[in-house]
Every structure is written in structure tokens, then in C-alpha cells.
Write an enzyme that holds these catalytic residues in place. Sequence first.
Site, PDB file in Angstrom:
ATOM      1  N   THR A   1       0.836  -1.209   0.000  1.00  0.00           N
ATOM      2  CA  THR A   1       0.000   0.000   0.000  1.00  0.00           C
ATOM      3  C   THR A   1       0.860   1.244   0.000  1.00  0.00           C
ATOM      4  O   THR A   1       1.861   1.317   0.695  1.00  0.00           O
ATOM      5  CB  THR A   1      -0.894   0.003   1.260  1.00  0.00           C
ATOM      6  OG1 THR A   1      -1.831  -1.053   1.161  1.00  0.00           O
ATOM      7  CG2 THR A   1      -1.644   1.314   1.395  1.00  0.00           C
ATOM      8  N   GLU A 104      10.023  -3.875  -2.782  1.00  0.00           N
ATOM      9  CA  GLU A 104      10.427  -5.142  -2.156  1.00  0.00           C
ATOM     10  C   GLU A 104      11.439  -5.880  -3.040  1.00  0.00           C
ATOM     11  O   GLU A 104      11.130  -6.214  -4.190  1.00  0.00           O
ATOM     12  CB  GLU A 104       9.187  -5.997  -1.887  1.00  0.00           C
ATOM     13  CG  GLU A 104       8.401  -5.456  -0.694  1.00  0.00           C
ATOM     14  CD  GLU A 104       7.008  -6.039  -0.550  1.00  0.00           C
ATOM     15  OE1 GLU A 104       6.518  -6.650  -1.518  1.00  0.00           O
ATOM     16  OE2 GLU A 104       6.406  -5.849   0.518  1.00  0.00           O
TER      17      GLU A 104
END
Lengths: 263, 251
Positions: A1, A104
Site C-alpha cells: 500500500t 520489495e
Amino acid sequence: TLLGLLATDAPVHPSALQSALEHAVSRSFNCISVDGDMSTNDTILLLANGLAPRSSSSAASGGEQVKPGDEITEASHPQSYEAFKRELTDFCKEIAHLIVRDGEGAEKFVEIKVKNAPSYETAHAIASSISTSSLVKCALHGGDANWGRILCAVGYAPLPASASGKEAWRIDPSKVTVTFTPPALASERGQDGYEAMVVLKDGTPQPVDEEKAARLLALEDICIEVDLQGGSGAAAASAREEATYWTCDLSKEYVAINGDYRS
Amino acid sequence: AAPSASTSKWSRFVMPIDPAHLPKGFVVSSTYAGIKAAISPKPVPDASASASTTTKVSPKPDLALIVSSKPAAAAGTFTRNVFKAAPVVVSSQVLLDGAKTPEGPRIKSILVNSGCANAVTGEQGMKDAVECSDLVADALSPALSRSEGDAEKKKKKKEETLLLSTGVIGVPLPMQAIRKCIPHLTSGNVLTGDKDAWLETARAFMTTDTFPKLRARSFELAGRKCSIVGIDKGAGMIHPAMSGPSTTLHA
């Protein structure tokens, strides 16, 4: 998010604040991608409390002034509104880039510029398509100047419907040029060996110096420029719009992180 | 344009904040409420427990509050995902309601939590989001709560606090933990405008992020010396396509 919070002491009325924020977000946060997934919670909030003190140099500088208790609107202070919008857009880009840098498993920061499109929305859609291609992102992770995957993502991009109702605008495969350019920081430092590398010119593959390509793609920051050269069909002659997107590579670490995240 | 990303991202991208660039009239606070631990089906590693006996590491904050000393003009952009989380719906609605007034939306504070997204949590999620907003408004305006009628009080409260949540989807907010922490966050002794407090607030936003994302700068605008501070977070599920507050609301 993605969550974002911006707080300023600039005196800006809520309606002007909303339109400035929407413009800034359309050129910054809405131009980043890590994994192509849109969250249920993405939000950017902006507060402006108007408590900024008077500037000591303001009297000499001339231009628009805001009286105490007044607020900038698009109509009342057009120059100041435009200046605020530019400042906000630039700031939003700076903090949006941090998200991509922290993607990530990300090891690369990739800037994708699409030029000479008929509209910003078209350029944006094509840049988005390249930025979300898993194969492009894997190639970038491996330092591979794989223009074929880039071209493929350009070709299937879902383009906005033509507003004119006349002959639709199209990407012309025989005009598309793809270039890997050195990142701004490397250019500014005058570092050797980071020359721009055209890998596809007018739809034709170019000979690639593998050594130079390897050096350029070994950098953490990678820049790709896709020049549509106007395309074909409606509005081709006047197609001069561009959009920039920022993405990262796709690594094994991304799978490791998300294979372990429990909901 | 470093040749590799081997150096820690924290050391490369966390910049010291010059206090001169922080905007006037904003204070912040943050704390560890244990949100993820409270909703997790499996034990969450406790940083303080796993630390060596000589070095005690505090857990990362997961609840933060940003307060403006006067109600501030407010704007927002929100996800276009059909499954809008409760805090998205509530914040969007507050801005829409405020836009109908002559002065536009004016907001006093923003409450942020990480660990739980309060998304796909149904009616309870909406109630929890509204309660979070009300709790903060109550704590920041005790005089208002005592002097005004219930209807007026409720209306003003809803206009005062916006919400940001991030984390696991489909699990209710641990309201007990949040209720317990709000008096602390709203305390005048804790709320501060210093740069370290802003950095801790940025840490409270983090989920799988490896470093807090905080920047500030100053600029001249219409005869004023203005400043702006920005925090954002996100490392995965990142492909935003946000728009202004929408009348099509879901939760």
C-alpha cells in the site's frame, strides 16, 4: 500500500489545494510501480494551515502577495497557484521515488520516458505497460538491454480511446526508437563509459556494444527512453506529449518477501 | 547512480531533516500500540525480546498522530480499487462533505496506523474508523465535547480527523489497543514539532519498508516563506492510480 502525508504552512484554499494535489499526484505517485498491484488503501493527504511567516525578501521581489488571512486560489493568485503546483509536483516526485527505491527486493531504480505521443495519457499508458512487464523487470535485474521485451510491452499497451472520433491514433512500429540513457547523476559527474545507447532505431535493431551495455546496466539507476516519433493516424503530426514512469527490477527477494507475508 | 545497491538503503536514503524546513504549526506523536501483534494468527517476532541482554531495542511505532494548531485546508487522493478500505471511505467522505461548505474541508489532525489495513472489514470496519476519528477529536477538543450538543459535536468531529491505515487486509482493527493509546498520542506533553518526532512518525507508517521516507523543504510563495514536509510509505502492492474524493464509495 502507498500512504502519503504532506503538510505545509502555505496559505492555499482547499479547492486550489485539491486541484494542485491531483495534478501533482498524476505526475508523481500515479507514475510509479513496484509490482503492478493497486491497493485497497492507497491515499495521499495534504494539509495547508497558512501559518507561513512573511518573507523578509518578499517586498523587494514584487509579484503576488497574500494578505494575512487570505488564501491562494486559482483565480485570485494565478501565478502563485502555478508556482505552488510546480513546487508540490516536484516534492511529490522526490518522495514517490523513495517508494520505488525501497520496492520489495528492488536493486534497480528505473526511469522510463515515453516521448512524442499524441497525449499525456497515451504516453503514460505506454510507460505504465513497460513498467509493469515482469519480463522487462527481470531483464533489468539481470542487466540485460532487452529491447525486445520493451517493444513487446509498448505494443500491447491499452491506449486511451480516441476522443476525436476520426481515424484513431496508432503506434507506428517503423518509427519506434528505444535508447538506454545514462542516469542524470552519472552524466553530471562526467563518468566515462556511460554514453546513451540506441538499441532500436526506427523499428530496426541496432548493433549493441555488449561491454558498454553491461557497464550502463550495472548501474543502480537505469533510464530508458522510448520515442514514438508521432506514431501514425490522427494527430500524428502534432504528437509531442511525453510521460515519465518510475519502476524497479523484479528479483527473487520479491518472491521471498511476498511468499512469507501472511494475511 | 551508485554501481550497486549493496550499501544499506537506510544509510543512503534517510536524510537528516533541517528543522528550518519543517512547516509552522504542525506537531506529531507516535507510539507502539502492538497492532500487528494483536491481529496476527502467529506470534510476531518481538524486537525487544530477541535483542541481546545488553541492548534493548524498542519496537517500531505503529500508531501516529499529526495535528495542526489550527484547522488546515485539506485535500486528498484515493485508490480507485473497488474494495476501498474503511479509512479511505471515511476520509474521502469527510473531504466531500467539507467541499460543500463555503470554507471547504478544514482538518485538525490525521491518525495513521500500520499493521492492519482495516480493509474488507464490513460494517464493523466503518464503525471502527469513525470511532478512531471521534476518539482523536474528543481527546484534542475536550472543551468542545462538553459545551456543544451531540448532533453539532458529531458533525464537527467528523470534519476534524482524517485516517490512514496500512497492513493486513480482512482483519478488524484492534480497537482496544488503539483506544488505550489515543490519550497518550494527543497529550500536550507528547505532541511536538521536532525533527526526531517527525522521523518516528515516518517509522510508524512503515510495513515491509526498509527505511522511513521523510523529506522537508522550504520555498517562497506570494510573499511568504513556506515549508512543506512529506512522509510516505510503501514497498509492495504499489501501482497507484489515485483520484480525488469520489462519490462512489465502498468499504
